[in-house]
Design a protein around this motif. Structure first.
Motif, PDB file in Angstrom:
ATOM      1  N   ALA A   1       1.010  -1.007  -0.123  1.00  0.00           N
ATOM      2  CA  ALA A   1      -0.079   0.105   0.094  1.00  0.00           C
ATOM      3  C   ALA A   1       0.903   1.269  -0.005  1.00  0.00           C
ATOM      4  CB  ALA A   1      -0.804  -0.010   1.238  1.00  0.00           C
ATOM      5  N   LEU A   2       0.365   2.440  -0.183  1.00  0.00           N
ATOM      6  CA  LEU A   2       0.782   3.544  -0.326  1.00  0.00           C
ATOM      7  C   LEU A   2       1.247   4.043   1.168  1.00  0.00           C
ATOM      8  CD1 LEU A   2       1.762   5.981  -2.132  1.00  0.00           C
ATOM      9  CD2 LEU A   2      -0.406   7.110  -1.703  1.00  0.00           C
ATOM     10  N   ARG A   3       2.580   4.180   1.685  1.00  0.00           N
ATOM     11  CA  ARG A   3       2.600   4.446   3.098  1.00  0.00           C
ATOM     12  C   ARG A   3       1.993   5.368   3.739  1.00  0.00           C
ATOM     13  NH1 ARG A   3       9.026   5.432   4.467  1.00  0.00           N
ATOM     14  NH2 ARG A   3       8.989   3.190   3.593  1.00  0.00           N
ATOM     15  N   ASP A   4       1.263   5.579   4.808  1.00  0.00           N
ATOM     16  CA  ASP A   4       0.476   6.280   5.658  1.00  0.00           C
ATOM     17  C   ASP A   4      -0.725   6.815   4.936  1.00  0.00           C
ATOM     18  OD1 ASP A   4       2.423   6.313   7.647  1.00  0.00           O
ATOM     19  OD2 ASP A   4       3.528   7.806   6.661  1.00  0.00           O
ATOM     20  N   TYR A   5      -0.977   6.259   3.906  1.00  0.00           N
ATOM     21  CA  TYR A   5      -2.415   6.476   3.246  1.00  0.00           C
ATOM     22  C   TYR A   5      -3.434   5.897   3.822  1.00  0.00           C
ATOM     23  CZ  TYR A   5      -6.187   7.410  -0.325  1.00  0.00           C
ATOM     24  OH  TYR A   5      -7.264   7.721  -0.927  1.00  0.00           O
ATOM     25  N   GLN A   6      -4.684   6.691   4.164  1.00  0.00           N
ATOM     26  CA  GLN A   6      -5.757   6.259   4.514  1.00  0.00           C
ATOM     27  C   GLN A   6      -6.917   6.740   3.879  1.00  0.00           C
ATOM     28  OE1 GLN A   6      -6.242   7.301   8.872  1.00  0.00           O
ATOM     29  NE2 GLN A   6      -4.187   7.359   9.285  1.00  0.00           N
ATOM     30  N   HIS A   7      -7.877   5.584   3.446  1.00  0.00           N
ATOM     31  CA  HIS A   7      -8.878   5.781   2.695  1.00  0.00           C
ATOM     32  C   HIS A   7      -9.901   6.709   3.244  1.00  0.00           C
ATOM     33  CE1 HIS A   7      -7.960   2.574  -0.267  1.00  0.00           C
ATOM     34  NE2 HIS A   7      -7.278   2.182   0.722  1.00  0.00           N
ATOM     35  N   ALA A   8     -10.483   7.375   2.489  1.00  0.00           N
ATOM     36  CA  ALA A   8     -11.482   8.502   2.874  1.00  0.00           C
ATOM     37  C   ALA A   8     -12.655   7.915   3.815  1.00  0.00           C
ATOM     38  CB  ALA A   8     -12.248   9.321   1.801  1.00  0.00           C
ATOM     39  N   THR A   9     -13.095   6.537   3.501  1.00  0.00           N
ATOM     40  CA  THR A   9     -14.214   6.061   4.071  1.00  0.00           C
ATOM     41  C   THR A   9     -13.800   5.661   5.430  1.00  0.00           C
ATOM     42  OG1 THR A   9     -13.664   4.169   3.011  1.00  0.00           O
ATOM     43  CG2 THR A   9     -15.547   5.330   2.348  1.00  0.00           C
ATOM     44  N   ASP A  10     -12.396   5.506   5.816  1.00  0.00           N
ATOM     45  CA  ASP A  10     -11.931   4.972   6.874  1.00  0.00           C
ATOM     46  C   ASP A  10     -11.502   6.435   7.775  1.00  0.00           C
ATOM     47  OD1 ASP A  10     -12.061   2.311   6.333  1.00  0.00           O
ATOM     48  OD2 ASP A  10      -9.636   2.556   5.539  1.00  0.00           O
ATOM     49  N   ASN A  11     -11.060   7.458   7.366  1.00  0.00           N
ATOM     50  CA  ASN A  11     -10.525   8.515   8.146  1.00  0.00           C
ATOM     51  C   ASN A  11     -10.763   9.864   7.119  1.00  0.00           C
ATOM     52  OD1 ASN A  11      -9.554  10.411   9.574  1.00  0.00           O
ATOM     53  ND2 ASN A  11      -7.664   9.554  10.089  1.00  0.00           N
ATOM     54  N   PRO A  12     -12.049  10.359   6.972  1.00  0.00           N
ATOM     55  CA  PRO A  12     -12.213  11.399   6.043  1.00  0.00           C
ATOM     56  C   PRO A  12     -11.502  12.687   6.657  1.00  0.00           C
ATOM     57  CG  PRO A  12     -14.206  11.229   7.481  1.00  0.00           C
ATOM     58  CD  PRO A  12     -13.000   9.693   7.710  1.00  0.00           C
ATOM     59  N   ASP A  13     -11.011  12.685   7.790  1.00  0.00           N
ATOM     60  CA  ASP A  13     -10.253  13.975   8.384  1.00  0.00           C
ATOM     61  C   ASP A  13      -8.723  13.912   8.108  1.00  0.00           C
ATOM     62  OD1 ASP A  13     -12.678  15.223   8.968  1.00  0.00           O
ATOM     63  OD2 ASP A  13     -12.666  14.095  10.749  1.00  0.00           O
ATOM     64  N   HIS A  14      -8.165  13.025   7.612  1.00  0.00           N
ATOM     65  CA  HIS A  14      -6.716  12.693   7.425  1.00  0.00           C
ATOM     66  C   HIS A  14      -6.228  13.370   6.369  1.00  0.00           C
ATOM     67  CE1 HIS A  14      -3.076  10.347   6.583  1.00  0.00           C
ATOM     68  NE2 HIS A  14      -3.012  10.159   8.110  1.00  0.00           N
ATOM     69  N   LYS A  15      -5.705  14.608   6.755  1.00  0.00           N
ATOM     70  CA  LYS A  15      -5.239  15.606   5.765  1.00  0.00           C
ATOM     71  C   LYS A  15      -4.510  15.204   4.708  1.00  0.00           C
ATOM     72  CE  LYS A  15      -6.311  19.578   8.581  1.00  0.00           C
ATOM     73  NZ  LYS A  15      -5.849  20.769   9.300  1.00  0.00           N
ATOM     74  N   PRO A  16      -3.188  14.252   5.060  1.00  0.00           N
ATOM     75  CA  PRO A  16      -2.232  13.964   3.867  1.00  0.00           C
ATOM     76  C   PRO A  16      -2.936  13.125   2.764  1.00  0.00           C
ATOM     77  CG  PRO A  16      -1.266  13.753   6.080  1.00  0.00           C
ATOM     78  CD  PRO A  16      -2.753  14.152   6.308  1.00  0.00           C
ATOM     79  N   SER A  17      -3.933  12.241   3.200  1.00  0.00           N
ATOM     80  CA  SER A  17      -4.561  11.365   2.386  1.00  0.00           C
ATOM     81  C   SER A  17      -5.634  12.294   1.471  1.00  0.00           C
ATOM     82  CB  SER A  17      -5.470  10.147   2.946  1.00  0.00           C
ATOM     83  OG  SER A  17      -4.463   9.368   3.888  1.00  0.00           O
ATOM     84  N   ARG A  18      -6.387  13.276   2.049  1.00  0.00           N
ATOM     85  CA  ARG A  18      -7.147  14.065   1.382  1.00  0.00           C
ATOM     86  C   ARG A  18      -6.354  14.868   0.022  1.00  0.00           C
ATOM     87  NH1 ARG A  18      -9.776  17.507   5.790  1.00  0.00           N
ATOM     88  NH2 ARG A  18     -10.457  18.748   3.970  1.00  0.00           N
ATOM     89  N   ALA A  19      -5.191  15.182   0.690  1.00  0.00           N
ATOM     90  CA  ALA A  19      -4.374  16.054  -0.230  1.00  0.00           C
ATOM     91  C   ALA A  19      -3.901  15.149  -1.354  1.00  0.00           C
ATOM     92  CB  ALA A  19      -3.003  16.530   0.487  1.00  0.00           C
ATOM     93  N   VAL A  20      -3.603  13.960  -1.289  1.00  0.00           N
ATOM     94  CA  VAL A  20      -3.467  12.803  -2.371  1.00  0.00           C
ATOM     95  C   VAL A  20      -4.609  12.658  -3.070  1.00  0.00           C
ATOM     96  CG1 VAL A  20      -2.896  10.472  -2.694  1.00  0.00           C
ATOM     97  CG2 VAL A  20      -1.386  11.454  -1.104  1.00  0.00           C
ATOM     98  N   ASP A  21      -5.846  12.388  -2.697  1.00  0.00           N
ATOM     99  CA  ASP A  21      -7.044  12.383  -3.521  1.00  0.00           C
ATOM    100  C   ASP A  21      -7.156  13.681  -4.350  1.00  0.00           C
ATOM    101  OD1 ASP A  21      -7.419   9.830  -2.090  1.00  0.00           O
ATOM    102  OD2 ASP A  21      -8.803  10.610  -0.919  1.00  0.00           O
ATOM    103  N   ASN A  22      -6.828  14.999  -3.632  1.00  0.00           N
ATOM    104  CA  ASN A  22      -7.055  15.866  -4.671  1.00  0.00           C
ATOM    105  C   ASN A  22      -6.285  16.052  -5.790  1.00  0.00           C
ATOM    106  OD1 ASN A  22      -9.207  17.029  -2.892  1.00  0.00           O
ATOM    107  ND2 ASN A  22      -7.864  18.259  -1.471  1.00  0.00           N
ATOM    108  N   LEU A  23      -4.905  15.615  -5.372  1.00  0.00           N
ATOM    109  CA  LEU A  23      -4.116  15.383  -6.469  1.00  0.00           C
ATOM    110  C   LEU A  23      -4.064  14.585  -7.589  1.00  0.00           C
ATOM    111  CD1 LEU A  23      -0.658  15.960  -4.341  1.00  0.00           C
ATOM    112  CD2 LEU A  23      -1.516  17.731  -5.999  1.00  0.00           C
ATOM    113  N   LEU A  24      -4.733  13.656  -7.209  1.00  0.00           N
ATOM    114  CA  LEU A  24      -5.140  12.444  -8.462  1.00  0.00           C
ATOM    115  C   LEU A  24      -6.274  12.755  -9.047  1.00  0.00           C
ATOM    116  CD1 LEU A  24      -4.578   9.232  -6.162  1.00  0.00           C
ATOM    117  CD2 LEU A  24      -3.089  10.369  -7.945  1.00  0.00           C
ATOM    118  N   ASN A  25      -7.104  13.528  -8.492  1.00  0.00           N
ATOM    119  CA  ASN A  25      -8.364  14.185  -9.105  1.00  0.00           C
ATOM    120  C   ASN A  25      -8.185  15.167 -10.206  1.00  0.00           C
ATOM    121  OD1 ASN A  25     -10.063  11.996  -8.055  1.00  0.00           O
ATOM    122  ND2 ASN A  25     -10.462  13.299  -6.156  1.00  0.00           N
TER     123      ASN A  25
END
Length: 474
Positions: A230-254
Motif C-alpha cells: 500500500a501507499l505508506r501512511d495513506y488512509q482511505h476516505a471512508t476510514d478517516n475522512p479527516d486525514h489531511k495527507p490522504s485528502r491531499a493525495v486524493d485531490n492531486l489524483l483528481n
C-alpha cells in the motif's frame, strides 16, 4: 471406460459443481465463449488457477527422483558418491506407465515428525493418491536434439546454456533463442483476461518481479505474503475522512492534467489505491478457521508456505475479486548447490513438500482442488557426478505437477539414461532434455482454457515438438 477416462469424467463433473466447468471451454472456442459472455453478461462460476513454483538456482533433480533397482542404484551411488541418498531411505513409487526402472523419491518429500525425522506423508503421499505427477527430463529447447547432433554441433541449441539468468528467462518465456518481451504466463493471461470481471490483474506475484507473468496487456500485481503493498501512511476516505495527507493525495489524483504522462501516472496511482482497498476488504472476509491447514509455526521460517498461505487466501476471495482465471507466481532460492549440498538440498525439499502439501490440503478444504494446479520450474538440472561437495549446472530436470485435476501417480515424458557419456548426456552428466518447456507448459495452458487455435500465440515454437498435450492433466 478405462481408469484415466473415468478420472477425467469425474473431475470435469467436480469442477462443474463449483461452476460451469471445463466442458464449456472444450465445446466452445475461446472467442465464441467471450461472445457468449458479452451477450449474457455472465461467464458462470467456472474457476481455474495456475500456481508456478520457481526453484531459483537449478534444482538437483537427480536426487529428487532416484533409481532404486539394484544395478541402477549401484551406478547412481558410484557417480554421486557423497551426494547419494541411502537406498533404504528412498520413498518407493510405482508408476503404472514407467519404463521398467524402479524409482524412489528423496525422503524429504515425505513429512517430518516431531523429532525431525522423515516419515511417510507430504508429496510422496499425494503421488500415491494420484494427485501428483512427475514430468521427466524437462528443459529449454529450440527443437528436439540428439546426443550425436550435440557432439557434432549440427543442431541449434538454446542460447547461453547453463547460465542462471538466461535459463531462468527462457523457462519463463518458453523462447530459447532471441529475446522475448513477454512471458508465457503473461501471454496466456492476455488471451484469457476477458473471463475476469474484476479490476485487479489476474497475474499475481508473491515473489516480486518476474518474467513469467509479463504480458502485452496484463501486468503482474505484486503482493507480499502478509498483504498488499500500500501507499505508506495513506488512509482511505471512508476510514478517516479527516486525514489531511490522504485528502491531499486524493485531490492531486483528481486534478485534470494536460500532460498525457501525468494523466497516466495519476490513473495508475488511483487504481492502485482502489485495488488495495478492494483486496484488503476481500481478505478481511476470510475466517482464521479457513487457514488451519497451514502450520503457522513454520510460516515465518518456511518462505514457500508463507507465500502459499496468501495464495490460498486470494483464491478463497476469488468471487469478491471477480476472478475466474488466475495465475500465481511463487519462488524459493538456494537451489544453486555447488557445495554442502546433501543437507541444504534436503532442507529445501522438505520446505517444498511441506508448503505444497499444506496448500493442496487448503484447496481440498475449500472444495476447489480440481480447479487449482500447482507446478514447479527451475533454471536447469545439475550434473550427475559430484563435484566433491555438490553438483554443477546441468540442463534437463524433473518437474512436479500437483492438483485434483492432475493424472497423478505417473511419470510423464522420458527419464534419461543415468550414465555419463550415455545416450542423453552432453558430457559431465548434463542430460539433454527429452521434453521441452513448450510441451510441459502447453499441457498446463490447455487445461487452463487455451484453445488449440491460440496455442502458437503463447508458445511460438510448439509446432517443433510432437507432444503439445502430454496427458498429465485431466
Amino acid at each position: 471406460m478405462n481408469v484415466f477416462t473415468r478420472r477425467k469424467f469425474l473431475r470435469q463433473g467436480a469442477c462443474a459443481a463449483v461452476g460451469m466447468g471445463a466442458l464449456a471451454n472444450q465445446i466452445l472456442g475461446l472467442r465464441a465463449l467471450n461472445a457468449a459472455i458479452d451477450q449474457s453478461g455472465s461467464a458462470g462460476d467456472d474457476y481455474r488457477a495456475l500456481v508456478c513454483i520457481f526453484l531459483y538456482g537449478g534444482n538437483d533433480a537427480n536426487n529428487l527422483i532416484i533409481p532404486r533397482g539394484t544395478s541402477e542404484y549401484a551406478a547412481y551411488a558410484a557417480a554421486r558418491q557423497n551426494l547419494a541418498i541411502p537406498r533404504s531411505e528412498l520413498l518407493s513409487i510405482n508408476p503404472g506407465q514407467g519404463d521398467g526402472r524402479e524409482w524412489g523419491l528423496h525422503p524429504a518429500l515425505g513429512d517430518l515428525d516431531e523429532s525431525g525425522n522423515y516419515v511417510p506423508g507430504g508429496l510422496h503421499e499425494l503421488f500415491e493418491q494420484d494427485k501428483l505427477a512427475i514430468v521427466g527430463n524437462v528443459g529449454t529447447l529450440v527443437a528436439p536434439i540428439t546426443r550425436a547432433e550435440w557432439l557434432n554441433g549440427s543442431a541449434t541449441v538454446p542460447s547461453q546454456l547453463f547460465s542462471h539468468a538466461d535459463q531462468q528467462v527462457q523457462w519463463q518465456t518458453s523462447v530459447s533463442q532471441g529475446i522475448s518481451p513477454t512471458g508465457w504466463g503473461g501471454r496466456l493471461a492476455d488471451l484469457l483476461r476477458p473471463l475476469n470481471s474484476g479490476s485487479i490483474s489476474m497475474s499475481m506475484s508473491l515473489a516480486g518481479t518476474n518474467t513469467f507473468q509479463v504480458g502485452q496487456d496484463v501486468t503482474q500485481y505484486q503482493i507480499k505474503p502478509w498483504g498488499s503493498i500500500a501507499l505508506r501512511d495513506y488512509q482511505h476516505a471512508t476510514d478517516n475522512p479527516d486525514h489531511k495527507p490522504s485528502r491531499a493525495v486524493d485531490n492531486l489524483l483528481n486534478l485534470a492534467h494536460g500532460n498525457l504522462i501525468q494523466d497516466a501516472y495519476s490513473g495508475i496511482q488511483a487504481r492502485a489505491i482502489k485495488n488495495d482497498r478492494l483486496l484488503n476488504e476481500s481478505l478481511d472476509e476470510i475466517s482464521p478457521e479457513d487457514l488451519t491447514w497451514f502450520d503457522n509455526n513454520f510460516t515465518t521460517s518456511n518462505s514457500l508456505s508463507y507465500q502459499l498461505q496468501m495464495v490460498a487466501k486470494l483464491i478463497h476471495a476469488r468471487q469478491s475479486l471477480g476472478m475466474k482465471r488466475q495465475i500465481y507466481f511463487c519462488s524459493v532460492g538456494g537451489y544453486d548447490t555447488h557445495g554442502e549440498q546433501l543437507l541444504s538440498h534436503a532442507n529445501l525439499l522438505s520446505e517444498l513438500s511441506l508448503g505444497l502439501r499444506e496448500f493442496y490440503d487448503s484447496t481440498v478444504h475449500f472444495g476447489i482442488e480440481d480447479c487449482v494446479t500447482t507446478f514447479t520450474s527451475s533454471d536447469f538440472g545439475r550434473t550427475f557426478p559430484t563435484n566433491g561437495e555438490g553438483s554443477d549446472h546441468g540442463w534437463g530436470s524433473h518437474q512436479l505437477v500437483m492438483g485434483g485435476a492432475v493424472q497423478g501417480g505417473e511419470i510423464y515424458g522420458n527419464m534419461p539414461v543415468l550414465e555419463v557419456d550415455g545416450p542423453n548426456d552432453t558430457g559431465r552428466g548434463r542430460w539433454i532434455p527429452t521434453t521441452s518447456v513448450d510441451e510441459y507448459a502447453a499441457t498446463l495452458a490447455k487445461w487452463f482454457g487455451l484453445q488449440a487455435s491460440d496455442m502458437g500465440q503463447v508458445f511460438p515454437n510448439i509446432g517443433r515438438f510432437s507432444r503439445p498435450d502430454m496427458g498429465f492433466m485431466g
